[in-house]
Scaffold this active site. Sequence first.
Site, short mmCIF file in Angstrom:
data_model
loop_
_atom_site.label_atom_id
_atom_site.label_comp_id
_atom_site.label_asym_id
_atom_site.label_seq_id
_atom_site.Cartn_x
_atom_site.Cartn_y
_atom_site.Cartn_z
N ASP A 18 -54.49 -97.18 -70.60
CA ASP A 18 -54.31 -97.81 -71.91
C ASP A 18 -53.37 -99.01 -71.80
O ASP A 18 -52.19 -98.86 -71.50
CB ASP A 18 -53.73 -96.76 -72.87
CG ASP A 18 -53.96 -97.13 -74.32
OD1 ASP A 18 -54.40 -98.26 -74.58
OD2 ASP A 18 -53.69 -96.29 -75.18
N ASP A 19 -53.88 -100.18 -72.04
CA ASP A 19 -53.08 -101.42 -72.00
C ASP A 19 -52.64 -101.80 -70.60
O ASP A 19 -51.67 -102.55 -70.43
CB ASP A 19 -51.83 -101.33 -72.91
CG ASP A 19 -52.17 -101.24 -74.38
OD1 ASP A 19 -53.36 -101.27 -74.72
OD2 ASP A 19 -51.22 -101.14 -75.19
N ARG A 60 -63.01 -98.62 -77.06
CA ARG A 60 -63.44 -97.24 -76.83
C ARG A 60 -64.76 -96.94 -77.53
O ARG A 60 -65.57 -96.14 -77.06
CB ARG A 60 -62.34 -96.28 -77.26
CG ARG A 60 -61.17 -96.30 -76.30
CD ARG A 60 -59.87 -95.81 -76.90
NE ARG A 60 -58.76 -96.33 -76.12
CZ ARG A 60 -58.16 -95.67 -75.12
NH1 ARG A 60 -58.53 -94.45 -74.83
NH2 ARG A 60 -57.19 -96.22 -74.43
N HIS A 120 -58.70 -91.84 -80.66
CA HIS A 120 -58.55 -93.03 -81.51
C HIS A 120 -59.88 -93.49 -82.12
O HIS A 120 -60.06 -94.67 -82.42
CB HIS A 120 -57.93 -94.20 -80.71
CG HIS A 120 -57.20 -95.19 -81.60
ND1 HIS A 120 -56.77 -96.42 -81.13
CD2 HIS A 120 -56.83 -95.13 -82.91
CE1 HIS A 120 -56.18 -97.07 -82.11
NE2 HIS A 120 -56.19 -96.32 -83.20
N LYS A 377 -53.20 -108.66 -75.02
CA LYS A 377 -53.92 -107.77 -75.94
C LYS A 377 -53.98 -108.34 -77.36
O LYS A 377 -52.99 -108.85 -77.87
CB LYS A 377 -53.23 -106.41 -75.96
CG LYS A 377 -53.86 -105.40 -76.92
CD LYS A 377 -53.09 -104.09 -76.87
CE LYS A 377 -53.65 -103.07 -77.86
NZ LYS A 377 -52.90 -101.80 -77.84
#
Lengths: 577, 324
Positions: A18-19, A60, A120, A377
């Site tokens: 993630d990230d 996602r 999420h 991002k």
Amino acid sequence: MAGDGPPARPNIVLIVADDLGYSDLGCFGGEIKTPNLDAMAARGVRFTNFCTGASCSPSRSMLLSGTDSHLAGLGNMDEWTAPNQRGVPGYEGYLNKQVVTFASLLHDSGYHTYMVGKWHLGKQPDLIPAARGFERDFSLLDGAGSYWDMTGLGVTAPRSTFTEDGKYIDKLPSDYYATKTYTDKMIGFIDAHRGDGKPFFAYVAHQAPHDPYALPDDWLRRYEGKFDAGWDELRIRRLSRMSEMGIMPADATLAERLWYVPFWSDLAPIARVLVSRKMALYAGMVENLDYHVGRLVEHLKKIGEYDNTLFIFMSDNGAEGTDVARMIAGTPGTRDYLFHVKNWSRNDPNAWGRPGSNVTYGPGWAQVSMTPFRQYKGWLTEGGIHLPLIVAGAGVQREAGSLNNSLVHVMDIAPTALEMAGVDHPATYDGREVARMQGKSWAPMLAGRTNSARGENDWIGWEMWGSRAIRRGDWKLLWQPKPMGNASWELYNLAKDPGEREDVSSANPQIFNELLAHWDEYVKTNNVILPSRTPFESLEDQLPMRIPVDEGYPPVKFKTPFVPPRESAPKSKGSER
Amino acid sequence: MNLRLWSASCILLSVCAATRASLAQGDGPRMYWKTLTNSNAVTLMPMHMTGNSNPLDPAHVQPPDSSFEANVAMLGYTRTLDFFGRSGMASVLLPVGNLKGEVSGLPLDQQDSATGFGDVTLQLDVNVCGAPAMNDLEALQRYEPRFTLDLMGSLALPVGEYDSENILNIGQNRWYGRFGIPMMVTLGPWVPGERTTIELLPAVWLFGENDDYLGQSLSTDPLFQIEGHVTRDFTKSFWGSIDAAWFSGAKSEIGGASGSSLNNIGVGFTLGYQVTDNLLITLGYFSTINDNDPGDFRGDEFRLNFTFGWNSLIEGMKRLSEEH
């Protein structure tokens, strides 16, 4: 299915960081220790031109559905749905029922389907992992939260929501640490159903290294002092290594540094210590993630499933340069601020990374993580959407350790997995029409029969918070609002200019117009509704005025102090030393 | 730039108090914590002590059937040093005040008192493990001690006021000093407001001869001492400590007549509060516990400690912060 490719129906392990930035892994030019992922890369293929969405839930949704996020319900993040998008299909803020996940299709075809980590994509009972194709799960339904407990990030989600095997839970394991526990749970799922002859699909959606940074004690100081050279120097070093490794062209140049990030040389030494500690924590998170990936891989070796498993490792979007926690906390006197004071204010630098602290590394280091790209991002520059991807194991018959420079996209993973498993994507599911997959299967490419999943005329579109982009081959058309963009269309040739420095639209009007036509088609095909409000709408007022960034300017700040020539130096006592 | 930083630094700075070689209570908690090189601290430590031995005599020589009361202050100055790359600390201490006492069984006045300056003590402490010299704020910021071990030596100069006709004196009329090994273990994180330490100071005192103690010669065997503290932050600026000390030895001989050895334990507590970035105040109480027999050493002590600390680097950062 690839005819001479994989054994029938391989296990599929899909690991999402993630990230995580493009250049953070050792095998992508980073200095962070990632031996397990490096080993995965050495066995398989690194894709140097892998694109995702610019933020997590849209990415996602495309990952699991194989189609564009504007059709899958994440035309915008749930947290930022604009007034003019409310109630519009495709903007539900969760993975809608107009798509079917490839987990559902794999499960229906006889796969065990397991998920751990960040979901999420919806919290209602009919939207949780168990309702979208995963027979076992241990999932954080929110987009972020504590690594140590169920503390959320604000008053609208004060307590993180978890499910385990389709049931909401209110207690976590006593030794809970997200990255470790997710790995433990996945190993448990795999072990629990071994021996029935069914292959499995394991979706390991790690939180790490998403902020707030959190590390067990023995990981906290592994990188202390390792980033004292600073973000400017580190970008140069990373690009140099990337060029040596063939990940970037030898003549590639860095993207323009962000004008609001101070020059490292301009920071006081003590400021450098504090700022570099943030990067050190991030690096520790990445190494810790790699360690737990290694645990899973080792376990598969131990139980004899390693050889028949296809591994896919990716990041979901660009490295995070925004301090989201600060954005949420707002100002004193607000309820979110009070929430942060109560839950996230263990903010002494020596407490950073421990429970109750809330640290992120900011735009300076995010630029490093996204070396050599522009921004990070949330933006559709390469810094927001160009990420590392490793594919290895069953079905991969390309040269071990090789690089592939073809354009691939996160939407491709669903069709790839389905083709590897010999499963067709249906036109309807559960009596509903479902969107066709827009991604392209990599199976022929992984089998070595082709070098690209896309033809010359294939294009991909993006829209995120009003930013827009079209990619076709090496060409990229980009529109971003001020101050991160010019609020006008720009054209870049990414093969020559990965840093998106030179707008070549006036020199290439035909390509410009063709890509602009693709944009119109993209909007129409995917029901793109440009948002009337965005999280960055006041950015131009918040950031300092955008000025050109010229290295070494002004000299009054960057010249080295004058020292007289040795032969002319004053003969003082001190000069003899 | 970062108020939090220099605030934390100042907390470290001002605990760098002059060590106090006093009596059974010992040096006290958090006395050997490390901070920036070239930090300074001035200490004023008023004390009220009672017992059956001159509280300013580290050997605790006990005249028979005596009782003493002291109201003294310890003045001190400490400067931290870079000692060949290790954290070091040099201190100078000067006791000043008044002693009163009653003694029976000796051919002298039954009541006596003394007022004035005591012996000057010089002390040097050098870390050998766990605490390199911190010559800049960066090193201080990165300092997170787990275990530290120092070598410490002190020497008292017989310059204090002394009257050989008087059984009570502030000065001791002899050289004395000690060697010690201050140690500290951190439990948990080194985060202001959360720090917990276990501190230990084994030390040995050595005494020269007083050749004119009531007209006789006084010699004393070495005194072994172990001082221990468990300290804990309650908040970023408020902390406490449970203190204990054991001391053994120091058998004295006066004019050929031997006394008995000490073998005593004392316990106490200390509370510390960081009033400003520069000022620390502590309050402590200490009392011997195995002191029921007539020949046992007895001592009780209250003490306050005002320590004002500063370092030019941190003061400079404060000025910058105020200007901008």
